[in-house]
Design a protein around this motif. Structure first.
Motif, mmCIF file in Angstrom:
data_model
loop_
_atom_site.group_PDB
_atom_site.id
_atom_site.type_symbol
_atom_site.label_atom_id
_atom_site.label_comp_id
_atom_site.label_asym_id
_atom_site.label_seq_id
_atom_site.Cartn_x
_atom_site.Cartn_y
_atom_site.Cartn_z
ATOM 1 N N HIS A 1 0.818 -1.219 0.000
ATOM 2 C CA HIS A 1 0.000 0.000 0.000
ATOM 3 C C HIS A 1 0.849 1.265 0.000
ATOM 4 O O HIS A 1 1.644 1.477 0.916
ATOM 5 C CB HIS A 1 -0.928 0.017 1.222
ATOM 6 C CG HIS A 1 -1.785 1.241 1.293
ATOM 7 N ND1 HIS A 1 -2.815 1.477 0.420
ATOM 8 C CD2 HIS A 1 -1.739 2.323 2.108
ATOM 9 C CE1 HIS A 1 -3.395 2.635 0.704
ATOM 10 N NE2 HIS A 1 -2.755 3.174 1.720
ATOM 11 N N HIS B 1 1.035 5.604 -1.931
ATOM 12 C CA HIS B 1 0.466 6.651 -2.793
ATOM 13 C C HIS B 1 1.613 7.347 -3.516
ATOM 14 O O HIS B 1 1.938 8.504 -3.209
ATOM 15 C CB HIS B 1 -0.318 7.674 -1.962
ATOM 16 C CG HIS B 1 -1.376 7.061 -1.097
ATOM 17 N ND1 HIS B 1 -2.665 6.858 -1.539
ATOM 18 C CD2 HIS B 1 -1.331 6.585 0.175
ATOM 19 C CE1 HIS B 1 -3.376 6.291 -0.568
ATOM 20 N NE2 HIS B 1 -2.592 6.114 0.482
ATOM 21 N N LYS C 1 -9.982 -0.283 -3.227
ATOM 22 C CA LYS C 1 -9.709 0.238 -1.875
ATOM 23 C C LYS C 1 -10.888 1.043 -1.342
ATOM 24 O O LYS C 1 -11.501 1.816 -2.076
ATOM 25 C CB LYS C 1 -8.456 1.124 -1.956
ATOM 26 C CG LYS C 1 -8.345 2.276 -0.963
ATOM 27 C CD LYS C 1 -7.773 1.847 0.355
ATOM 28 C CE LYS C 1 -7.650 2.991 1.366
ATOM 29 N NZ LYS C 1 -6.726 4.049 1.043
ATOM 30 N N HIS D 1 -3.080 -0.947 7.122
ATOM 31 C CA HIS D 1 -2.606 -0.328 8.368
ATOM 32 C C HIS D 1 -2.829 -1.240 9.580
ATOM 33 O O HIS D 1 -2.725 -0.799 10.726
ATOM 34 C CB HIS D 1 -3.262 1.034 8.637
ATOM 35 C CG HIS D 1 -3.545 1.838 7.408
ATOM 36 N ND1 HIS D 1 -2.611 2.011 6.421
ATOM 37 C CD2 HIS D 1 -4.651 2.519 7.017
ATOM 38 C CE1 HIS D 1 -3.141 2.765 5.459
ATOM 39 N NE2 HIS D 1 -4.372 3.076 5.780
ATOM 40 N N ASP E 1 2.485 3.061 2.879
ATOM 41 C CA ASP E 1 1.603 4.236 2.899
ATOM 42 C C ASP E 1 2.376 5.495 2.552
ATOM 43 O O ASP E 1 2.036 6.596 3.014
ATOM 44 C CB ASP E 1 0.886 4.401 4.243
ATOM 45 C CG ASP E 1 -0.462 5.116 4.076
ATOM 46 O OD1 ASP E 1 -0.909 5.265 2.929
ATOM 47 O OD2 ASP E 1 -1.053 5.541 5.083
HETATM 48 ZN ZN LIG Z 1 -2.983 5.146 2.291
#
Ligand SMILES: [Zn+2]
Length: 444
Positions: free
Chosen positions: A53, A55, A228, A327, A381
């Protein structure tokens, strides 16, 4: 009875002792823990990572997420801009020549990143992954960017906007965070409508269901490997199972105007969520859930608690759908870990590896890896926070923290004679790479 128990206990103890005194685990690590740590860390650094995961993207790329930061939010210590580790990250990645991010110094870094963005091509982010020894990376973005190499970065698209087809003014007025989030969901839904050449909302629920299913299928064709949900930011993660007739009546009443009550809207969302779970199963598309505390001072811990998903995760009707708890449910990471007992439920530790220092994250990993080690996955993340502090630096923080914490957790377990060194390395491979590679089928 008491006597019998006592006898059994003594027998078991004696047998255990006779079998192998050396294999008994102990709460106090023996041997040279520091050497063990260094040895394991060197081997762990050599394992290519599969990032579940992130971005990835440049700071001015609005597509790195489907939502944005709320107007005001408290920031945990480690994610504050003056954290010296961010400077260390820039130095490690770019040989940044300064020891702080004073504006005149940060400009050096910003210029470098701007130049890379203007040059175009996929080399910049490929090089970044190479520097960090990351092989494959799931990119959770509104849409993919041409500067991300599709062989290394696999798209995870968003499903939340399908929750918001009606007049959302009451939802947006709920609190200052929702005033930011809801218009962005409306924008995302409009983009999906354009993608599918849908001008106005279909007249009936069946038409809307088709639109949702077709968008998911189309996104998969465009390279999407998972869907997601950041639903925890907007509503409870508890999804009821309302009959279709109720959703049908609500859709009929509000699809062309009118503001639904909070209750009606939630029931409609619960229904359309079930449609998406069904379609994800048919498409063999894993479902990702934001399952930890979120940013923004109005994020509801109670509504976002990962246990709210239990009725869906443990529903035998969905045993062909793979669910991934992003997470790792933090701060309810033990609850999340125990939910991965379900064969089709996985978790990653993204966000935790940016927020917790290695000594704190070590304790988390030590527990996770001794619960269901074939379900735990690395995640970064990584996110471009601002011009200077980019996705690049947060990738570095997450990989550095995870590798250090993993080496420390495994060194302790080996030192405590809980596991062998060979087993420790096997667990490291599962967590950093192999579980994800297996889940998404192949590595490239
Ligand atoms: Zn995220």
């Amino acid at each position: 009875m008491k006597r019998l128990f006592h006898c059994l206990a003594v027998t078991t103890l004696a047998l255990g002792f006779a079998a192998s005194a050396a294999a008994q685990s102990t709460p106090y690590p023996s041997g040279n823990l520091a050497n063990l740590y260094q040895d394991l860390l060197a081997k762990i650094n050599a394992i290519p990572i599969y990032d579940n995961h992130s971005h990835p993207g440049f700071a001015d790329d609005a597509d790195v997420d489907a939502m944005a930061a709320p107007p005001e939010m408290s920031s945990v210590l480690r994610l504050q801009e003056d954290n010296p580790e961010f400077v260390a990250a820039s130095q490690a990645l770019f040989a940044y020549p300064y020891d702080d991010f004073k504006p005149e110094h940060a400009k050096w870094l910003t210029d470098k990143k701007k130049a890379a963005e203007q040059a175009g091509g996929t080399a910049y982010f490929d090089d970044l992954l190479d520097k960090l020894n990351v092989e494959t990376c799931l990119a959770n973005r509104a849409f993919m960017a041409p500067y991300l190499n599709a062989k290394r970065f696999h798209w995870v698209f968003f499903g939340d906007s399908f929750f918001f087809p009606f007049d959302n003014r009451d939802l947006a007025a709920g609190n200052p965070d929702m005033a930011v989030y809801i218009p962005l969901q409306e924008k995302m839904l409009a983009r999906y409508k354009k993608q599918l050449n849908v001008d106005t909302l279909p007249g009936g629920l069946a038409g809307y269901e088709n639109f949702v299913r077709n968008t998911m299928a189309d996104n998969q064709k465009r390279g999407g490997v998972a869907i997601k949900f950041e639903a925890a930011y907007f509503r409870t993660l508890y999804f009821s199972d309302p009959p279709r007739e109720r959703a049908d009546a609500i859709y009929a009443k509000f699809h062309s105007g009118g503001v639904p009550s909070v209750e009606d809207y939630r029931i409609f969302q619960d229904y359309i969520f079930r449609v998406m779970v069904d379609q994800a199963g048919k498409l063999k598309l894993p479902m990702h859930f934001h399952s930890a505390v979120g940013i923004g001072d109005y994020f509801s811990l109670r509504q976002g608690n990962v246990l709210n998903l239990e009725n869906v995760l443990r529903d035998p009707r969905y045993k062909n759908v793979n669910f991934v708890l992003l997470h790792g449910g933090w701060p309810y990471e033990r609850e999340a870990a125990l939910l991965t007992a379900v064969k089709n439920v996985y978790l990653d530790t993204s966000l935790q590896s940016e927020m917790l220092y290695p000594s704190q994250f070590k304790e988390v990993l030590k527990q996770l890896l001794t619960i269901y080690p074939d379900k735990m996955m690395f995640g970064s993340d990584a996110f471009p926070f601002n011009d200077a502090l980019g996705a690049e630096e947060s990738f570095w923080i997450a990989t550095h923290t995870s590798r250090a914490a993993l080496a420390a957790a495994l060194a302790e377990l080996v030192g405590e004679r809980a596991i062998s060194q060979a087993k420790a390395l096997e667990l490291a491979h599962l967590y950093l790479h192999d579980n994800a590679a297996k889940l998404y089928g192949g590595t490239k």
